[in-house]
Structure formats: C-alpha cells, structure tokens
Design a protein around this motif. Structure first.
Motif, short mmCIF file in Angstrom:
data_model
loop_
_atom_site.label_atom_id
_atom_site.label_comp_id
_atom_site.label_asym_id
_atom_site.label_seq_id
_atom_site.Cartn_x
_atom_site.Cartn_y
_atom_site.Cartn_z
N GLU A 16 3.83 -5.68 -6.92
CA GLU A 16 2.92 -5.70 -5.77
C GLU A 16 3.36 -6.74 -4.74
O GLU A 16 3.30 -6.48 -3.53
CB GLU A 16 1.49 -5.97 -6.22
CG GLU A 16 0.86 -4.79 -6.94
CD GLU A 16 -0.51 -5.07 -7.52
OE1 GLU A 16 -0.92 -6.26 -7.63
OE2 GLU A 16 -1.19 -4.09 -7.88
N ALA A 17 3.82 -7.90 -5.19
CA ALA A 17 4.29 -8.94 -4.27
C ALA A 17 5.54 -8.47 -3.52
O ALA A 17 5.66 -8.68 -2.31
CB ALA A 17 4.57 -10.24 -5.03
N ALA A 18 6.47 -7.83 -4.23
CA ALA A 18 7.69 -7.32 -3.59
C ALA A 18 7.35 -6.24 -2.57
O ALA A 18 7.88 -6.24 -1.45
CB ALA A 18 8.66 -6.79 -4.64
N ILE A 19 6.46 -5.34 -2.92
CA ILE A 19 6.06 -4.27 -2.00
C ILE A 19 5.40 -4.87 -0.76
O ILE A 19 5.68 -4.45 0.36
CB ILE A 19 5.13 -3.26 -2.72
CG1 ILE A 19 5.95 -2.45 -3.74
CG2 ILE A 19 4.44 -2.35 -1.72
CD1 ILE A 19 5.12 -1.64 -4.71
N ALA A 20 4.55 -5.86 -0.95
CA ALA A 20 3.86 -6.50 0.18
C ALA A 20 4.83 -7.13 1.15
O ALA A 20 4.56 -7.19 2.36
CB ALA A 20 2.87 -7.54 -0.33
N GLU A 21 5.97 -7.59 0.67
CA GLU A 21 6.97 -8.24 1.53
C GLU A 21 8.06 -7.28 2.00
O GLU A 21 9.02 -7.69 2.63
CB GLU A 21 7.59 -9.44 0.81
CG GLU A 21 6.62 -10.57 0.56
CD GLU A 21 6.02 -11.14 1.85
OE1 GLU A 21 6.66 -11.04 2.93
OE2 GLU A 21 4.90 -11.68 1.78
N SER A 22 7.89 -6.00 1.70
CA SER A 22 8.88 -5.01 2.11
C SER A 22 8.46 -4.35 3.42
O SER A 22 7.40 -4.65 3.98
CB SER A 22 9.00 -3.93 1.01
OG SER A 22 7.90 -3.03 1.07
N ALA A 23 9.27 -3.42 3.87
CA ALA A 23 8.94 -2.64 5.05
C ALA A 23 7.92 -1.55 4.73
O ALA A 23 7.53 -0.79 5.61
CB ALA A 23 10.21 -2.01 5.63
N PHE A 24 7.48 -1.48 3.48
CA PHE A 24 6.58 -0.42 3.02
C PHE A 24 5.34 -1.00 2.33
O PHE A 24 5.00 -0.61 1.21
CB PHE A 24 7.31 0.53 2.06
CG PHE A 24 8.65 0.96 2.56
CD1 PHE A 24 8.76 1.91 3.56
CD2 PHE A 24 9.82 0.39 2.06
CE1 PHE A 24 10.00 2.30 4.04
CE2 PHE A 24 11.06 0.78 2.53
CZ PHE A 24 11.16 1.74 3.53
N PRO A 25 4.62 -1.93 2.98
CA PRO A 25 3.48 -2.56 2.30
C PRO A 25 2.35 -1.60 1.97
O PRO A 25 1.48 -1.92 1.16
CB PRO A 25 3.03 -3.64 3.29
CG PRO A 25 3.48 -3.13 4.62
CD PRO A 25 4.77 -2.39 4.34
N GLN A 26 2.37 -0.40 2.55
CA GLN A 26 1.33 0.59 2.29
C GLN A 26 1.52 1.30 0.94
O GLN A 26 0.60 1.97 0.48
CB GLN A 26 1.30 1.63 3.42
CG GLN A 26 2.40 2.69 3.36
CD GLN A 26 3.79 2.24 3.79
OE1 GLN A 26 4.01 1.09 4.17
NE2 GLN A 26 4.75 3.14 3.73
N LEU A 27 2.66 1.14 0.31
CA LEU A 27 2.91 1.83 -0.97
C LEU A 27 1.84 1.47 -1.99
O LEU A 27 1.51 0.31 -2.19
CB LEU A 27 4.28 1.43 -1.54
CG LEU A 27 5.49 2.06 -0.89
CD1 LEU A 27 6.76 1.48 -1.50
CD2 LEU A 27 5.48 3.56 -1.06
#
Length: 166
Positions: free
Chosen positions: A26-37
């Motif tokens: 969740e932390a990695a996704i939040a810092e990615s270009a795709f935080p909506q995943l």
C-alpha cells in the motif's frame, strides 16, 4: 480492493508477514503514479513468496541468467495501460509476484544492524515498485525509484535505507 496473497516457508519466523506485506504494498502504491490502485471497484492482486535462497537462486538463473541468490525478485504481470485504467469495474488485475530469499534477507539485515522485518518491508516496497513499472537501469530511473522507496518507507516509519550515501 487490494488483495495480497502471501506464502511463507516455515523457515521464515512467525512475524505477521501478511500485515507487513499489505502495509509495504500500500505504501509503494501510494508513492507510485498509480495511487488509485486497489481503491476502486476493480480488484487488484499481487503475491509475495518468502522462500529459501535455493529457490530464489533457481528462479534467478532461469529468468535472469544469474546463477546466484538475490534478495528479491519481481515478476510483473500487468502493462502500464492496465495500471492506469483501474478506477472502474473490470476483471481482476494481477500485478505480479514478488519473491524474497530468506538467507540473503537475514544477512543483509544483520549487515545493516536492522530487524529483518524492516529490511523485508523495504524489499517488498522495492518489489512492488518493480511490479508497477519502475526500474533502475539508468541513473535517472534509479533516482526516481529510490526516492519513491524512501517516501514509501517513511509512511511505514522506516528510516531512509540509502541515508549513508555521500
């Protein structure tokens, strides 16, 4: 919804790897270009396997041509256009697989004098970013990915693992 499938060999201790894996992803996704995943109606899944150095060595030899264990391997299963289109409904999106090698992870954590859980969280963040299309083939890519890792780890209360750079 984000679904994390975790599979830990018995040699990995009894830490709550499932909760750690979820937090790291969740932390990695939040810092990615795709935080909506994982926030829309479409289900998003990734799997994390905690296994032996021997299994990782075999996978590394087969898929990367390197006959030695490494700390983490990532096997992406989605394309960038699929990652961008996750707000609506649709079939489950499988991000891919992350595999961590126990012996390598333990040795690196000991070398850094940090708990193995903190190092494993870093490797899970790193692996998740690979599943999301980030890499470190050149300096610019490496700097971007590293900055995202540091921000993701800060979300988990983990200090910058690259802080000892000059």
């Amino acid at each position: 919804m984000l679904d994390i499938a975790i599979d830990a060999d018995p040699e990995w201790d009894s830490s709550d790897w499932g909760a750690l894996a979820r937090s790291a992803a969740e932390a990695a996704i939040a810092e990615s270009a795709f935080p909506q995943l994982g926030r829309g109606a479409r289900e998003v899944e990734l799997s994390i396997r905690l296994t032996s150095d021997e299994e990782v060595r075999a996978l590394n030899a087969e898929w990367r041509g390197k006959d030695k264990p490494t700390n983490v391997l990532s096997f992406p299963m989605s394309e960038p256009d699929e990652l961008a289109d996750t707000a609506g409904e649709g079939p489950e999106l499988m991000l891919g697989d992350i595999i961590l090698a126990r012996g390598v992870c333990l040795a690196e954590a000991a070398e850094k004098s940090i708990p193995v859980e903190k190092h494993a969280a870093h490797l899970m963040v790193h692996g998740t970013l690979h599943l999301l299309g980030y890499d470190h083939h050149d300096d610019a890519e490496a700097e971007d990915m590293e900055a995202r890792e540091v921000r993701a780890l800060a979300r988990l209360g983990i200090e910058d693992p690259y802080g000892d750079r000059c």
